[in-house]
Motif scaffolding. Structure first.
Motif, mmCIF file in Angstrom:
data_model
loop_
_atom_site.group_PDB
_atom_site.id
_atom_site.type_symbol
_atom_site.label_atom_id
_atom_site.label_comp_id
_atom_site.label_asym_id
_atom_site.label_seq_id
_atom_site.Cartn_x
_atom_site.Cartn_y
_atom_site.Cartn_z
ATOM 1 N N PHE A 20 0.853 -1.178 0.000
ATOM 2 C CA PHE A 20 0.000 0.000 0.000
ATOM 3 C C PHE A 20 0.892 1.231 0.000
ATOM 4 C CE2 PHE A 20 -2.516 -3.236 2.283
ATOM 5 C CZ PHE A 20 -3.625 -3.277 1.458
ATOM 6 N N ALA A 21 0.625 2.159 -0.890
ATOM 7 C CA ALA A 21 1.389 3.402 -0.946
ATOM 8 C C ALA A 21 0.966 4.269 0.241
ATOM 9 C CB ALA A 21 1.129 4.127 -2.256
ATOM 10 N N SER A 22 1.852 4.431 1.187
ATOM 11 C CA SER A 22 1.529 5.167 2.406
ATOM 12 C C SER A 22 1.889 6.643 2.291
ATOM 13 C CB SER A 22 2.292 4.558 3.579
ATOM 14 O OG SER A 22 1.930 5.183 4.787
ATOM 15 N N ALA A 23 1.151 7.458 3.010
ATOM 16 C CA ALA A 23 1.456 8.884 3.089
ATOM 17 C C ALA A 23 2.624 9.096 4.043
ATOM 18 C CB ALA A 23 0.233 9.651 3.574
ATOM 19 N N GLY A 24 3.415 10.097 3.759
ATOM 20 C CA GLY A 24 4.530 10.446 4.636
ATOM 21 C C GLY A 24 4.060 11.274 5.824
ATOM 22 N N PRO A 25 4.956 11.563 6.756
ATOM 23 C CA PRO A 25 4.587 12.290 7.974
ATOM 24 C C PRO A 25 3.940 13.654 7.724
ATOM 25 C CG PRO A 25 6.806 11.401 8.161
ATOM 26 C CD PRO A 25 6.360 11.163 6.752
ATOM 27 N N THR A 26 4.335 14.350 6.702
ATOM 28 C CA THR A 26 3.761 15.675 6.438
ATOM 29 C C THR A 26 2.458 15.591 5.649
ATOM 30 O OG1 THR A 26 5.039 15.939 4.403
ATOM 31 C CG2 THR A 26 6.022 16.786 6.457
ATOM 32 N N GLU A 27 2.031 14.365 5.328
ATOM 33 C CA GLU A 27 0.831 14.147 4.518
ATOM 34 C C GLU A 27 -0.305 13.511 5.314
ATOM 35 O OE1 GLU A 27 3.714 13.291 0.667
ATOM 36 O OE2 GLU A 27 2.861 11.625 1.772
ATOM 37 N N LYS A 28 -0.187 13.519 6.655
ATOM 38 C CA LYS A 28 -1.167 12.851 7.520
ATOM 39 C C LYS A 28 -1.827 13.832 8.482
ATOM 40 C CE LYS A 28 1.489 8.569 7.642
ATOM 41 N NZ LYS A 28 2.100 7.561 8.516
ATOM 42 N N GLU A 29 -3.051 13.509 8.864
ATOM 43 C CA GLU A 29 -3.819 14.264 9.856
ATOM 44 C C GLU A 29 -4.169 13.300 10.979
ATOM 45 O OE1 GLU A 29 -5.876 17.441 11.544
ATOM 46 O OE2 GLU A 29 -4.740 17.516 9.680
ATOM 47 N N GLY A 30 -4.059 13.725 12.211
ATOM 48 C CA GLY A 30 -4.448 12.867 13.322
ATOM 49 C C GLY A 30 -3.678 13.148 14.584
ATOM 50 N N GLN A 40 -0.037 13.903 20.982
ATOM 51 C CA GLN A 40 0.350 15.032 20.134
ATOM 52 C C GLN A 40 -0.478 15.037 18.848
ATOM 53 O OE1 GLN A 40 4.639 13.942 20.157
ATOM 54 N NE2 GLN A 40 4.919 16.064 20.816
ATOM 55 N N ARG A 41 -0.744 16.205 18.329
ATOM 56 C CA ARG A 41 -1.527 16.377 17.107
ATOM 57 C C ARG A 41 -0.601 16.411 15.905
ATOM 58 N NH1 ARG A 41 -6.551 19.272 15.995
ATOM 59 N NH2 ARG A 41 -6.958 18.783 13.819
ATOM 60 N N ILE A 42 -1.029 15.781 14.818
ATOM 61 C CA ILE A 42 -0.318 15.823 13.545
ATOM 62 C C ILE A 42 -1.241 16.526 12.564
ATOM 63 C CG2 ILE A 42 0.612 14.472 11.635
ATOM 64 C CD1 ILE A 42 1.073 12.210 13.570
ATOM 65 N N ARG A 43 -0.723 17.511 11.867
ATOM 66 C CA ARG A 43 -1.526 18.244 10.884
ATOM 67 C C ARG A 43 -0.920 18.075 9.497
ATOM 68 N NH1 ARG A 43 -4.819 21.387 14.210
ATOM 69 N NH2 ARG A 43 -3.883 21.873 16.204
ATOM 70 N N LYS A 44 -1.784 17.787 8.539
ATOM 71 C CA LYS A 44 -1.336 17.578 7.167
ATOM 72 C C LYS A 44 -0.856 18.907 6.582
ATOM 73 C CE LYS A 44 -4.415 16.640 3.981
ATOM 74 N NZ LYS A 44 -5.328 15.951 3.047
ATOM 75 N N LEU A 45 0.344 18.889 6.024
ATOM 76 C CA LEU A 45 0.904 20.081 5.379
ATOM 77 C C LEU A 45 0.712 20.054 3.868
ATOM 78 C CD1 LEU A 45 4.260 20.299 7.360
ATOM 79 C CD2 LEU A 45 2.190 21.640 7.711
ATOM 80 N N VAL A 46 0.813 18.877 3.285
ATOM 81 C CA VAL A 46 0.662 18.723 1.836
ATOM 82 C C VAL A 46 -0.151 17.464 1.554
ATOM 83 C CG1 VAL A 46 2.823 19.919 1.267
ATOM 84 C CG2 VAL A 46 2.838 17.451 1.616
#
Length: 94
Positions: A20-30, A40-46
């Motif tokens: 499965f093609a996974s999103a990178g750290p800057t491509e995730k929300e959660g 900690q919160r992760i916000r999608k940048l791209v």
């Protein structure tokens, strides 16, 4: 059977039956819980490129396909399910 979600081809993806093609750290929300137990919160940048999606999206699709979940949830929906007493919008707001 080996299924792998990753952002790059590697020795493990070469052995996998399904990749499965996974999103990178800057491509995730959660949210994540770090090694110290801090939420900690992760916000999608791209946006993720091509067919790439966050791991949690692939996992939920598999669970829906197996009949273990009725539908996929958003990052906020999953957070509410996992932490019913907490407010997703307040995580990481300070």
């Amino acid at each position: 059977f080996l299924a792998v979600a990753d952002v790059l081809d590697n020795a493990l993806t070469a052995r996998a039956h399904v990749v499965f093609a996974s999103a990178g750290p800057t491509e995730k929300e959660g949210t994540v819980i770090n090694r110290d137990g801090r939420l900690q919160r992760i916000r999608k940048l791209v946006a993720p490129p091509g067919a790439a999606r966050p791991d949690v999206a692939w996992l939920q699709e598999v669970l829906v396909g197996l009949g273990r979940r009725k539908s996929a949830l958003s990052a906020e929906g999953l957070f509410r399910e996992a932490f019913p007493g907490l407010d997703f919008q307040k995580v990481g707001s300070k």
